[in-house]
Design a protein around this motif. Structure first.
Motif, PDB file in Angstrom:
ATOM      1  N   TYR A  93     -28.288  -2.793 -44.207  1.00 35.45           N
ATOM      2  CA  TYR A  93     -29.140  -1.612 -44.134  1.00 35.45           C
ATOM      3  C   TYR A  93     -28.377  -0.353 -44.539  1.00 35.45           C
ATOM      4  O   TYR A  93     -28.882   0.469 -45.316  1.00 35.45           O
ATOM      5  CB  TYR A  93     -29.684  -1.471 -42.716  1.00 35.45           C
ATOM      6  N   GLU A 127     -37.507   1.000 -47.046  1.00 32.14           N
ATOM      7  CA  GLU A 127     -36.435   0.153 -46.499  1.00 32.14           C
ATOM      8  C   GLU A 127     -36.384   0.254 -44.982  1.00 32.14           C
ATOM      9  O   GLU A 127     -36.165  -0.747 -44.293  1.00 32.14           O
ATOM     10  CB  GLU A 127     -35.097   0.579 -47.096  1.00 32.14           C
ATOM     11  N   ALA A 143     -32.017  -5.456 -51.095  1.00 34.31           N
ATOM     12  CA  ALA A 143     -33.002  -4.493 -50.619  1.00 34.31           C
ATOM     13  C   ALA A 143     -34.301  -5.193 -50.229  1.00 34.31           C
ATOM     14  O   ALA A 143     -34.681  -6.209 -50.810  1.00 34.31           O
ATOM     15  CB  ALA A 143     -33.281  -3.454 -51.712  1.00 34.31           C
ATOM     16  N   HIS A 144     -34.963  -4.648 -49.217  1.00 34.19           N
ATOM     17  CA  HIS A 144     -36.298  -5.048 -48.769  1.00 34.19           C
ATOM     18  C   HIS A 144     -36.362  -6.439 -48.150  1.00 34.19           C
ATOM     19  O   HIS A 144     -37.466  -6.958 -47.950  1.00 34.19           O
ATOM     20  CB  HIS A 144     -37.321  -4.993 -49.919  1.00 34.19           C
TER      21      HIS A 144
END
Length: 477
Positions: free
Chosen positions: A398, A334, A107-108
């Motif tokens: 994603y 995100e 994530a991120h």
């Protein structure tokens, strides 16, 4: 009558080449190396692909067996992808040793590929593997030069050229016959490389598309080696001293295959600079904190999102939302970080494309600057193929992370139940990464100018050879 005479000259030149024991041994050694490198590369490719499949299967099992976990924690725990390689990479590994083979999805962040083959290697690794492509690019031209530098100059020194001209063989016919012989040598080298690589592709289970791409690759190498054959004969005809012809040809070979390929990337980087890894990450982090415009702080964005979410659901307190606002914040965060990474990566690869165009300009000095990108693109071992893999992996990352964030948004409401835990494997059950290899047709279209440059080199070298050959009669009159 002219055609049989040219054929006779070509046959005589070919017999002379075969009788030269030193050249015969050098040629045989090169052919043996080509075959060995091709088959060894195929075996190595098969082993690496087996390891990749085993590693990917083991990684999928680890992800599926993690049990109940916080979805966002699982997103940070991440997944790993291992990059597949084209069977043609056994012929031309291209940039693969510099690009990395594994990728962590979390994530991120959009992480670069890691575990490059050159990391932790020896000093010899800087020169690359001795692949069939490297041999055709560097060693095969040297063999052609050593075989043909005395084709005319040596006969001139021994007085044999005067006898040939006196016997009625015109200068143009002599050049055509010898060019046919040395062109046959170039085509023979390419044919052996094609056969060895074809056998390697068969061992690797390649598709029909891969075999078609191999034929296109070899067409480029045929033009490349024919260029050196024509230049060699032209120099031999232009100078009466074989030593002078050899020195000039070796100088051109060194510049074309060693010097220009070394300086071209450095000059391209100076003319079209790109961000380093730390600078790239710092630029993304700065925009994440301050917003894409530089005037939208992260706290202000979060407060605005909180107010918009409460207004949408008609509540005045965040606790009264029927959904988990933490998941909403993670979802929007995100989306923002992904858009920033994609924007910066697009700018980075546009810079790489500009550098490639600058390096293509050096093909005016060296045909190697045209055959190298042509070969790599069709072998699927260039920067463009790597970018396509990263973009597909980024899309998968994603969707995976946002699927976990949706689970947080719509999680069951249970008071006092502690941290939210869920079956992450069940949430991501349908997540499958199936990379699509780079299109050979698109590679042909994108690198058509490189093939055109190779054709221009071959044509100019041929004109030079016949122009130099036409002076043979005058210089021996």
């Amino acid at each position: 009558m002219g055609r049989p005479l040219a054929t006779t000259v070509a046959g005589q030149q070919w017999r002379l080449l075969m009788r030269d024991r030193r050249l015969f041994l050098l040629g045989f050694a090169l052919l043996l190396l080509l075959c060995t490198a091709g088959l060894t590369g195929a075996a190595l490719h098969a082993r690496q692909e087996a390891q990749r499949r085993d590693g990917q299967s083991e990684e999928a099992q680890i992800w599926a067996q993690q049990g109940a976990a916080n979805p966002h924690g699982a997103a940070h725990f991440g997944r790993y992808l291992f990059k597949p390689t084209s069977p043609l990479a056994a012929f031309d590994p291209g940039l693969l040793p510099q690009l990395g083979t594994s990728l962590k999805l979390e994530a991120h962040a959009s992480n670069p590929a890691r575990h490059r083959a050159i990391d932790g290697g020896t000093a010899l690794d800087r020169f690359g593997d001795l692949s069939p492509a490297t041999m055709l690019q560097v060693l095969a031209p040297l063999l052609i030069i050593l075989s043909g530098f005395a084709a005319f100059a040596g006969e001139h020194a021994r007085g044999l050229l005067r006898q040939e001209l006196a016997a009625g063989a015109g200068p143009t016919m002599l050049m055509a016959g010898r060019l046919a012989a040395f062109g046959g040598l170039a085509v023979g080298l390419v044919a052996v490389a094609a056969l060895a690589s074809g056998a390697a592709l068969g061992m690797a289970g390649a598709s029909v598309t891969d075999f078609g791409a191999l034929l296109w690759i070899m067409a480029g190498y045929a033009l490349y080696l024919f260029t050196f054959a024509a230049l060699t004969l032209g120099a031999s005809a232009a100078f009466t001293s074989a030593r002078t012809a050899l020195v000039l040809l070796l100088a051109f070979w060194a510049v074309a295959t060693l010097f220009v390929p070394r300086i071209a990337p450095s000059i391209a980087e100076s003319l079209a600079p790109t961000l380093s890894g730390p600078a790239f990450e710092a630029a993304v982090t700065k925009q994440m904190r301050e917003g894409p415009s530089g005037h939208d702080p992260q706290d202000a964005r979060l407060e605005r999102l909180r107010a918009e979410t409460m207004r949408r659901y008609g509540v005045s307190r965040i606790e009264d939302l029927p959904i988990d606002f933490n998941g909403v914040a993670l979802f929007h965060g995100e989306a923002l970080s992904t858009s920033l990474y994609r924007r910066h990566f697009a700018a980075l690869y546009e810079g790489y494309d500009r550098q490639a165009e600058i390096q293509r300009g050096f093909a005016l000095l060296s045909p190697l600057q045209a055959i190298r990108p042509w070969s790599r693109a069709l072998a699927g071992s260039d920067q463009h193929a790597h970018r396509q893999f990263l973009e597909q992996a980024e899309l998968f990352r994603y969707e995976l992370v946002q699927g976990l964030n949706r689970a947080i948004i719509f999680r069951p409401r249970r008071e006092g139940a502690g941290p939210y835990l869920a079956d992450v494997a069940a949430i991501t059950r349908d997540a499958r990464f199936t990379p699509t290899p780079s299109s050979k047709r698109e590679a042909l279209s994108r690198h058509g100018p490189d093939l055109a440059i190779l054709g221009a080199w071959a044509a100019i070298a041929t004109l030079f050879a016949f122009a130099a050959g036409s002076r043979l009669g005058r210089s021996n009159a």
